[in-house]
Design a protein around this motif. Structure first.
Motif, PDB file in Angstrom:
ATOM      1  N   THR A 102      35.813 116.718  15.277  1.00 11.19           N
ATOM      2  CA  THR A 102      34.803 115.973  16.028  1.00 11.19           C
ATOM      3  C   THR A 102      35.198 114.515  16.197  1.00 11.19           C
ATOM      4  OG1 THR A 102      33.064 117.439  15.174  1.00 11.19           O
ATOM      5  CG2 THR A 102      32.359 115.327  16.096  1.00 11.19           C
ATOM      6  N   GLU A 103      35.712 113.902  15.129  1.00 15.78           N
ATOM      7  CA  GLU A 103      36.114 112.496  15.208  1.00 15.78           C
ATOM      8  C   GLU A 103      37.259 112.297  16.191  1.00 15.78           C
ATOM      9  OE1 GLU A 103      38.264 109.249  12.304  1.00 15.78           O
ATOM     10  OE2 GLU A 103      36.616 110.432  11.469  1.00 15.78           O
ATOM     11  N   ALA A 104      38.280 113.156  16.105  1.00 19.09           N
ATOM     12  CA  ALA A 104      39.434 113.009  16.990  1.00 19.09           C
ATOM     13  C   ALA A 104      39.056 113.227  18.455  1.00 19.09           C
ATOM     14  CB  ALA A 104      40.532 113.985  16.579  1.00 19.09           C
ATOM     15  N   ARG A 142      36.871 119.627  34.682  1.00 19.95           N
ATOM     16  CA  ARG A 142      36.984 119.658  33.232  1.00 19.95           C
ATOM     17  C   ARG A 142      35.601 119.665  32.590  1.00 19.95           C
ATOM     18  NH1 ARG A 142      40.878 115.350  34.049  1.00 19.95           N
ATOM     19  NH2 ARG A 142      39.423 113.902  33.049  1.00 19.95           N
ATOM     20  N   ALA A 143      35.503 120.324  31.455  1.00 22.51           N
ATOM     21  CA  ALA A 143      34.237 120.358  30.721  1.00 22.51           C
ATOM     22  C   ALA A 143      34.122 119.219  29.719  1.00 22.51           C
ATOM     23  CB  ALA A 143      34.102 121.696  29.988  1.00 22.51           C
ATOM     24  N   ASP A 144      35.256 118.574  29.414  1.00 23.95           N
ATOM     25  CA  ASP A 144      35.311 117.522  28.393  1.00 23.95           C
ATOM     26  C   ASP A 144      34.783 118.032  27.052  1.00 23.95           C
ATOM     27  OD1 ASP A 144      36.446 115.647  30.088  1.00 23.95           O
ATOM     28  OD2 ASP A 144      34.515 114.935  30.813  1.00 23.95           O
ATOM     29  N   ASP A 186      36.239 110.786  24.135  1.00 24.63           N
ATOM     30  CA  ASP A 186      35.007 111.099  24.886  1.00 24.63           C
ATOM     31  C   ASP A 186      34.879 112.583  25.172  1.00 24.63           C
ATOM     32  OD1 ASP A 186      34.190 108.400  24.983  1.00 24.63           O
ATOM     33  OD2 ASP A 186      35.463 108.033  26.723  1.00 24.63           O
ATOM     34  N   MET A 187      35.264 113.395  24.198  1.00 22.99           N
ATOM     35  CA  MET A 187      35.129 114.844  24.326  1.00 22.99           C
ATOM     36  C   MET A 187      34.244 115.370  23.204  1.00 22.99           C
ATOM     37  SD  MET A 187      38.970 116.061  25.399  1.00 22.99           S
ATOM     38  CE  MET A 187      38.423 117.692  25.917  1.00 22.99           C
ATOM     39  N   ARG A 202      39.014 108.698  41.238  1.00 23.01           N
ATOM     40  CA  ARG A 202      40.334 109.120  40.776  1.00 23.01           C
ATOM     41  C   ARG A 202      40.959 108.073  39.845  1.00 23.01           C
ATOM     42  NH1 ARG A 202      41.936 113.641  43.332  1.00 23.01           N
ATOM     43  NH2 ARG A 202      44.161 113.398  42.889  1.00 23.01           N
ATOM     44  N   ALA A 203      40.655 106.808  40.090  1.00 21.99           N
ATOM     45  CA  ALA A 203      41.152 105.755  39.198  1.00 21.99           C
ATOM     46  C   ALA A 203      40.524 105.880  37.814  1.00 21.99           C
ATOM     47  CB  ALA A 203      40.848 104.385  39.797  1.00 21.99           C
ATOM     48  N   LEU A 204      39.230 106.122  37.786  1.00 25.02           N
ATOM     49  CA  LEU A 204      38.525 106.244  36.507  1.00 25.02           C
ATOM     50  C   LEU A 204      38.958 107.471  35.724  1.00 25.02           C
ATOM     51  CD1 LEU A 204      34.934 105.225  37.666  1.00 25.02           C
ATOM     52  CD2 LEU A 204      36.410 103.926  36.116  1.00 25.02           C
ATOM     53  N   ASN A 205      39.395 108.501  36.433  1.00 26.99           N
ATOM     54  CA  ASN A 205      39.749 109.755  35.761  1.00 26.99           C
ATOM     55  C   ASN A 205      41.252 109.902  35.537  1.00 26.99           C
ATOM     56  OD1 ASN A 205      37.193 111.295  35.334  1.00 26.99           O
ATOM     57  ND2 ASN A 205      36.989 110.932  37.533  1.00 26.99           N
ATOM     58  N   GLY A 206      42.012 108.812  35.792  1.00 29.13           N
ATOM     59  CA  GLY A 206      43.413 108.792  35.390  1.00 29.13           C
ATOM     60  C   GLY A 206      44.377 109.527  36.292  1.00 29.13           C
TER      61      GLY A 206
END
Length: 338
Positions: free
Chosen positions: A88-90, A60-62, A95-96, A22-26
């Motif tokens: 794509t850049e944004a 989430r699918a990211d 990381d999506m 949960r920490a890593l995922n905000g």
């Protein structure tokens, strides 16, 4: 450095795997101090998340999706490629991924349904909007996050990014009128597409403001490709009283229209003036530089669309939009009427 998994990371920190995840995922139920401690340890130990496990844990699918009914000419559309690069850049900075789903002819809605029901993406970008767009109506019914790349008729608010198409076409037409042209042709993409209807409205508005009656014979709707533009321009040039100037409302048809003018033996900017929305690539038009209605670069537009769709995912209770303004980029394919 060997990869560290979630179990080893949690053990090294003396925390539960749930807390570390949960920490890593905000998640906001983890203190900022703990979050920073976990992030620093993850970097130091070379932790890399298992994407499948992360998606199962977060739901989430990211990824963001675009469903695109590709035709033969679409891969050669530099504007679309620039927009995709910006999106794509944004997304990559977060990381999506961007997923482009190529829809079968007449089966686009089924592709949307599969992506939504399968939770393959977290949000969607609806490209090439229609005046009456069933795709947007369905996404609203499903309450699924999306951004429309263009506008549509909808009683319900929705997220969208667009250009002031009517203003751009009006400015181009006014430019030709100021050069003294009175018989001005318009080559349009299919008018079921919102941008084509808006640009046609801007064209007609400029003519009427100048006291010129729009002539149906000088306004041709054609397929959204080079061949359609070539055929439409040829039809205009073969009229008993051909137009002295032509506005093309999209770059794909604009390539065909430019070639038709040159192939007819006419000189662009001399025998007939030409303005093309989004221009014509220099490798096609050389030695001419086609006068264009230009918009913010496709790359910048793509980044703006990505930001909007991420906002739409985060904030489901509001809707926002962005309207970009076009401008005229003078070339040497338009000028005074004879």
């Amino acid at each position: 450095m060997a990869k560290t998994n979630l179990k080893a990371l949690a053990s090294a920190l003396g925390l539960s795997r749930t807390t570390v995840s949960r920490a890593l995922n905000g998640y906001d139920d983890v203190s900022e101090a703990t979050r920073q401690r976990v992030i620093e340890a993850a970097r130091a130990l070379g932790y890399q998340a298992d994407p499948t496990a992360r998606r199962l844990a977060t739901g989430r699918a990211d990824a963001i999706g675009i469903v695109y009914p590709f035709g033969a000419g679409d891969l050669g559309d530099p504007r679309f490629c620039e927009v995709v690069a910006g999106i794509t850049e944004a997304l990559g900075e977060r990381d999506m991924d961007l997923i482009i789903a190529s829809a079968r002819p007449n089966a686009e809605l089924e592709t949307y349904r599969r992506l939504v029901e399968g939770r393959s993406v977290d949000g969607l970008i609806v490209a090439r909007t229609l005046v009456n767009d069933r795709r947007i109506a369905l996404l609203q019914e499903w309450d699924f996050p999306f951004v429309a790349y263009g506008r549509t008729h909808s009683a319900r608010p929705y997220w969208w990014f667009d250009f002031d198409n009517e203003a751009g076409a009006r400015a181009a037409t006014q430019r030709l009128i100021e050069f003294g042209h009175r018989r001005i042709g318009l080559i349009s993409a299919p008018l079921a597409m919102t941008f084509a209807a808006q640009r046609r409205a801007g064209f007609i508005s400029a003519l009427q403001s100048a006291g010129i009656d729009p002539s149906p014979k000088l306004m041709i709707e054609c397929s959204f490709d080079s061949a359609g533009g070539h055929d439409a321009a040829t039809t205009l040039l073969n009229l008993a009283k051909p137009p002295s100037a032509v506005l093309v409302d999209n770059n794909l048809a604009g390539v065909g229209a430019f070639r038709a003018i040159v192939n007819s033996g006419r000189k662009p900017g001399g025998d007939v003036s030409l303005i093309v929305y989004d221009g014509v690539p220099a490798e096609v038009s050389h030695p001419y530089a086609v006068t264009a209605v230009t918009q913010p670069t496709g790359h910048a537009s793509g980044k703006a669309i990505a930001e909007l769709v991420l906002d739409a995912i985060r904030d489901r209770d509001r809707c926002a939009h962005r309207l970009a303004l076009p401008r005229i980029e003078p070339g040497n394919t338009d000028g005074p009427a004879d």
